[in-house]
Structure formats: structure tokens, C-alpha cells
Design a protein around this motif. Structure first.
Motif, PDB file in Angstrom:
ATOM      1  N   LYS A   1     -10.093  26.730  68.579  1.00 11.02           N
ATOM      2  CA  LYS A   1      -9.955  25.302  68.780  1.00 11.02           C
ATOM      3  C   LYS A   1     -10.926  24.467  67.896  1.00 11.02           C
ATOM      4  CE  LYS A   1     -13.290  24.762  72.824  1.00 11.02           C
ATOM      5  NZ  LYS A   1     -13.298  24.289  74.170  1.00 11.02           N
ATOM      6  N   GLU A   2     -12.049  24.764  67.517  1.00 14.72           N
ATOM      7  CA  GLU A   2     -12.806  24.335  66.510  1.00 14.72           C
ATOM      8  C   GLU A   2     -12.450  24.221  65.108  1.00 14.72           C
ATOM      9  OE1 GLU A   2     -15.722  22.240  67.017  1.00 14.72           O
ATOM     10  OE2 GLU A   2     -15.170  22.320  69.147  1.00 14.72           O
ATOM     11  N   VAL A   3     -11.793  25.508  64.795  1.00 17.35           N
ATOM     12  CA  VAL A   3     -11.281  25.772  63.565  1.00 17.35           C
ATOM     13  C   VAL A   3     -10.436  24.764  63.417  1.00 17.35           C
ATOM     14  CG1 VAL A   3     -10.149  27.438  62.020  1.00 17.35           C
ATOM     15  CG2 VAL A   3     -11.834  28.266  63.478  1.00 17.35           C
ATOM     16  N   ILE A   4      -9.300  24.679  64.224  1.00 20.08           N
ATOM     17  CA  ILE A   4      -8.179  23.637  64.101  1.00 20.08           C
ATOM     18  C   ILE A   4      -8.556  22.271  63.687  1.00 20.08           C
ATOM     19  CG2 ILE A   4      -6.235  22.495  65.508  1.00 20.08           C
ATOM     20  CD1 ILE A   4      -5.911  25.081  66.853  1.00 20.08           C
ATOM     21  N   LYS A   5      -9.888  22.079  64.358  1.00 17.40           N
ATOM     22  CA  LYS A   5     -10.218  20.601  64.222  1.00 17.40           C
ATOM     23  C   LYS A   5     -10.650  20.258  62.520  1.00 17.40           C
ATOM     24  CE  LYS A   5     -12.414  19.761  68.662  1.00 17.40           C
ATOM     25  NZ  LYS A   5     -13.616  19.661  69.445  1.00 17.40           N
ATOM     26  N   LEU A   6     -11.219  21.586  62.213  1.00 17.51           N
ATOM     27  CA  LEU A   6     -11.609  21.849  60.819  1.00 17.51           C
ATOM     28  C   LEU A   6     -10.629  21.737  59.817  1.00 17.51           C
ATOM     29  CD1 LEU A   6     -14.301  22.087  59.424  1.00 17.51           C
ATOM     30  CD2 LEU A   6     -13.921  24.642  59.237  1.00 17.51           C
ATOM     31  N   LEU A   7      -9.540  22.373  60.079  1.00 18.83           N
ATOM     32  CA  LEU A   7      -8.255  22.591  59.419  1.00 18.83           C
ATOM     33  C   LEU A   7      -7.446  20.816  59.248  1.00 18.83           C
ATOM     34  CD1 LEU A   7      -6.028  24.041  58.023  1.00 18.83           C
ATOM     35  CD2 LEU A   7      -4.913  24.521  60.182  1.00 18.83           C
ATOM     36  N   ARG A   8      -7.450  20.415  60.411  1.00 20.26           N
ATOM     37  CA  ARG A   8      -6.854  18.981  60.290  1.00 20.26           C
ATOM     38  C   ARG A   8      -7.727  17.821  59.587  1.00 20.26           C
ATOM     39  NH1 ARG A   8      -4.595  18.855  66.631  1.00 20.26           N
ATOM     40  NH2 ARG A   8      -3.153  20.638  66.579  1.00 20.26           N
ATOM     41  N   ASN A   9      -7.893  17.975  58.633  1.00 19.15           N
ATOM     42  CA  ASN A   9      -8.892  17.387  57.719  1.00 19.15           C
ATOM     43  C   ASN A   9      -8.278  16.863  56.391  1.00 19.15           C
ATOM     44  OD1 ASN A   9     -11.517  16.377  56.300  1.00 19.15           O
ATOM     45  ND2 ASN A   9     -12.216  16.897  58.516  1.00 19.15           N
ATOM     46  N   SER A  10      -8.524  15.823  55.638  1.00 20.25           N
ATOM     47  CA  SER A  10      -8.275  15.501  54.341  1.00 20.25           C
ATOM     48  C   SER A  10      -9.075  16.175  53.349  1.00 20.25           C
ATOM     49  CB  SER A  10      -8.041  13.983  54.279  1.00 20.25           C
ATOM     50  OG  SER A  10      -9.482  13.490  54.566  1.00 20.25           O
ATOM     51  N   ASP A  11     -10.276  16.702  54.002  1.00 19.61           N
ATOM     52  CA  ASP A  11     -11.126  17.273  52.821  1.00 19.61           C
ATOM     53  C   ASP A  11     -10.768  18.890  52.446  1.00 19.61           C
ATOM     54  OD1 ASP A  11     -14.484  17.053  52.046  1.00 19.61           O
ATOM     55  OD2 ASP A  11     -13.570  18.989  52.347  1.00 19.61           O
ATOM     56  N   TYR A  12     -10.247  19.073  51.215  1.00 27.57           N
ATOM     57  CA  TYR A  12      -9.723  20.144  51.064  1.00 27.57           C
ATOM     58  C   TYR A  12     -10.639  21.365  51.173  1.00 27.57           C
ATOM     59  CZ  TYR A  12      -7.775  23.990  48.210  1.00 27.57           C
ATOM     60  OH  TYR A  12      -7.145  25.379  48.098  1.00 27.57           O
ATOM     61  N   ASP A  13     -12.190  21.286  50.933  1.00 27.18           N
ATOM     62  CA  ASP A  13     -12.842  22.327  51.288  1.00 27.18           C
ATOM     63  C   ASP A  13     -13.136  22.548  52.842  1.00 27.18           C
ATOM     64  OD1 ASP A  13     -13.589  22.531  48.430  1.00 27.18           O
ATOM     65  OD2 ASP A  13     -15.463  21.371  48.778  1.00 27.18           O
ATOM     66  N   GLN A  14     -13.071  21.562  53.484  1.00 25.68           N
ATOM     67  CA  GLN A  14     -12.944  21.873  55.044  1.00 25.68           C
ATOM     68  C   GLN A  14     -11.726  22.771  55.615  1.00 25.68           C
ATOM     69  OE1 GLN A  14     -14.125  18.655  57.679  1.00 25.68           O
ATOM     70  NE2 GLN A  14     -15.461  17.707  55.733  1.00 25.68           N
ATOM     71  N   ARG A  15     -10.488  22.329  54.851  1.00 24.96           N
ATOM     72  CA  ARG A  15      -9.530  23.111  55.048  1.00 24.96           C
ATOM     73  C   ARG A  15      -9.511  24.534  54.513  1.00 24.96           C
ATOM     74  NH1 ARG A  15      -5.051  20.379  52.674  1.00 24.96           N
ATOM     75  NH2 ARG A  15      -6.311  18.996  51.580  1.00 24.96           N
ATOM     76  N   LEU A  16      -9.892  24.463  53.266  1.00 25.15           N
ATOM     77  CA  LEU A  16     -10.069  26.049  52.879  1.00 25.15           C
ATOM     78  C   LEU A  16     -10.974  26.826  53.739  1.00 25.15           C
ATOM     79  CD1 LEU A  16      -9.650  27.989  50.759  1.00 25.15           C
ATOM     80  CD2 LEU A  16     -11.594  27.189  49.393  1.00 25.15           C
ATOM     81  N   GLY A  17     -12.017  26.322  54.365  1.00 30.48           N
ATOM     82  CA  GLY A  17     -13.014  26.778  55.111  1.00 30.48           C
ATOM     83  C   GLY A  17     -12.239  27.332  56.445  1.00 30.48           C
ATOM     84  N   ALA A  18     -11.533  26.412  56.844  1.00 31.20           N
ATOM     85  CA  ALA A  18     -10.849  26.596  58.141  1.00 31.20           C
ATOM     86  C   ALA A  18      -9.772  27.881  58.021  1.00 31.20           C
ATOM     87  CB  ALA A  18      -9.997  25.412  58.526  1.00 31.20           C
ATOM     88  N   VAL A  19      -9.005  27.805  57.010  1.00 31.27           N
ATOM     89  CA  VAL A  19      -8.188  29.024  56.803  1.00 31.27           C
ATOM     90  C   VAL A  19      -8.816  30.351  56.590  1.00 31.27           C
ATOM     91  CG1 VAL A  19      -5.942  27.722  56.188  1.00 31.27           C
ATOM     92  CG2 VAL A  19      -7.577  28.522  54.397  1.00 31.27           C
ATOM     93  N   SER A  20     -10.043  30.063  55.904  1.00 27.69           N
ATOM     94  CA  SER A  20     -10.634  31.360  55.502  1.00 27.69           C
ATOM     95  C   SER A  20     -11.426  32.151  56.897  1.00 27.69           C
ATOM     96  CB  SER A  20     -12.012  30.910  54.478  1.00 27.69           C
ATOM     97  OG  SER A  20     -11.421  30.548  53.452  1.00 27.69           O
ATOM     98  N   ILE A  21     -11.817  30.974  58.022  1.00 26.64           N
ATOM     99  CA  ILE A  21     -12.323  31.461  59.171  1.00 26.64           C
ATOM    100  C   ILE A  21     -11.127  32.332  59.798  1.00 26.64           C
ATOM    101  CG2 ILE A  21     -13.150  30.770  61.397  1.00 26.64           C
ATOM    102  CD1 ILE A  21     -14.659  28.534  59.941  1.00 26.64           C
TER     103      ILE A  21
END
Length: 219
Positions: A38-58
Motif C-alpha cells: 500500500k505504501e509502494v502504491i503511494k510511491l507509484l502514483r506520483n508524477s516524479d519518474y524516479d519515484q515511480r521507477l523506485g516503486a516498480v523496482s520495489i
């Protein structure tokens, strides 16, 4: 672990580097691989590419964990497919689709992949074919070629490149299946897709398929 903790560490990385390497984000994601989904999803739903890359990597690190429970496998798979609008870049797709989607569907009904292959969104269609890389690693290539037949004339270049790349990989397992596919479609395939597909073939076979239809030369 929370998404805020990940973001804070990402900020520190940015303060020390003018440009963050993807490997740094992958390593940071590995450090946070126990973050609740649920925390990863919060990270994924972000306009910042690095955060989204971090989310899918997790999500990817979670999926690669051989001790992961069936419940968590389903959880991260659902997080990926239900938030696909945020996974809108080929790099994000390729980072997670094989293990998160392909790994989950390997021993299940694979109809969701065919639904993705028919999507109006190109990155969802790319997920459909890229996910089959997990199957290929298990010497299971049927869905790779079936989905490639759906996408072989796709108009999106990132889908085209994925089709060419993945049938090439499947062809390493069964060259006969690859040549049958090329015999049928080489004359109408996009040139870049075709070049990716024939990359590992011998020079004679390459020339055969490159000249299957001279009208392809402008594609």
C-alpha cells in the motif's frame, strides 16, 4: 518502511548527484523491498519518474523473493495492473512486468495478458508481451508467439521493439517456431521489429527475411 522514507533518501541522493543513475534507484528500492505494498502504491502514483521507477523496482524485488507468499504475489500483481496508468514508460514496464505479472500468471489462467494485448494503451500492450519473458525462462514460449501475433503490426514503436526482442528470445529456445513466425510475418513486419527479431540468426537467414518484401524498406 514508508514511501516518505524512500522519498527522503531519494532527495539525499539528488543532493549528492546532478543525475541519479538507475542502478542507484534500483539499489535504494532493494533496501526498501519490505515496504508494504500500500505504501509502494503511494510511491507509484506520483508524477516524479524516479519515484515511480523506485516503486516498480520495489515490486520487482518483492516478486523475485522466493519466500514470498501467494497472497503477496497477488497483492503486488494487482498493484501493478490496477495502477498501470502510472506505468507509462517502457523502462517502467520492463523493470517489473516479467516477475510481477509473468511470474504471477505462470501457473494460472493467462487471459489477463491477452486482455492487456488488446488495450488502447501502448504500455499495457507492451506489458502483455514483456511479461512472457518469465515464461520463456521456463522454456514455455507458446504465449510469447501468440501475443506477438496480436501485436506484430502494432503502430507503437515501443510495442514493435518489444515484439521483435521477445520473439528473438523465444527463438533461442525454439528456432523452428521463430522461423515459422518470420516466414508468415517478415514481409509485413515493421523493419525495426524485424531487425530485433532476426538479430541472432545466421547471415543467410537475415538476408532472406530482410528481403522478404522490398516494400518494407521504407518502414
Amino acid at each position: 518502511m514508508t514511501n516518505i522514507e524512500f522519498i527522503d533518501e531519494l532527495i539525499v541522493l539528488r543532493s549528492n548527484n546532478s543525475l541519479i543513475a538507475k542502478k542507484q534507484i534500483f539499489d535504494l528500492a532493494k533496501k526498501h523491498k519490505n515496504m508494504p505494498t500500500k505504501e509502494v502504491i503511494k510511491l507509484l502514483r506520483n508524477s516524479d519518474y524516479d519515484q515511480r521507477l523506485g516503486a516498480v523496482s520495489i515490486l520487482d524485488w518483492k516478486a523475485r523473493n522466493t519466500k514470498i507468499s501467494d497472497k503477496e504475489k497477488a497483492e503486488i500483481y494487482t498493484a501493478y495492473v490496477e495502477n498501470h496508468k502510472w506505468i507509462d514508460d517502457w523502462g517502467l514496464v520492463d523493470r517489473a512486468a516479467p516477475y510481477v505479472v509473468g511470474g504471477y500468471l505462470y501457473d494460472k489462467d493467462r487471459k489477463p495478458l491477452y486482455k492487456l494485448a488488446m488495450s488502447k494503451l501502448p504500455m499495457e500492450r507492451r506489458t502483455a508481451i514483456v511479461s512472457t519473458y518469465y515464461f520463456i525462462r521456463k522454456n514455455d514460449i507458446q504465449d510469447t508467439f501468440k501475443i506477438s501475433e496480436i501485436l506484430v503490426h502494432d503502430q507503437d514503436k515501443y510495442v514493435q521493439m518489444a515484439v521483435g526482442s521477445w520473439i528473438r528470445e523465444a527463438g533461442k529456445k525454439d528456432i523452428t517456431h521463430l522461423t515459422k513466425f518470420l516466414d508468415k510475418y517478415a514481409s509485413t513486419m515493421n523493419r525495426k521489429c524485424l531487425r530485433y527479431a532476426i538479430e541472432k540468426l545466421d547471415s543467410t537467414s537475415k538476408q532472406k527475411y530482410l528481403h522478404a518484401d522490398s516494400k518494407n524498406a521504407s518502414r
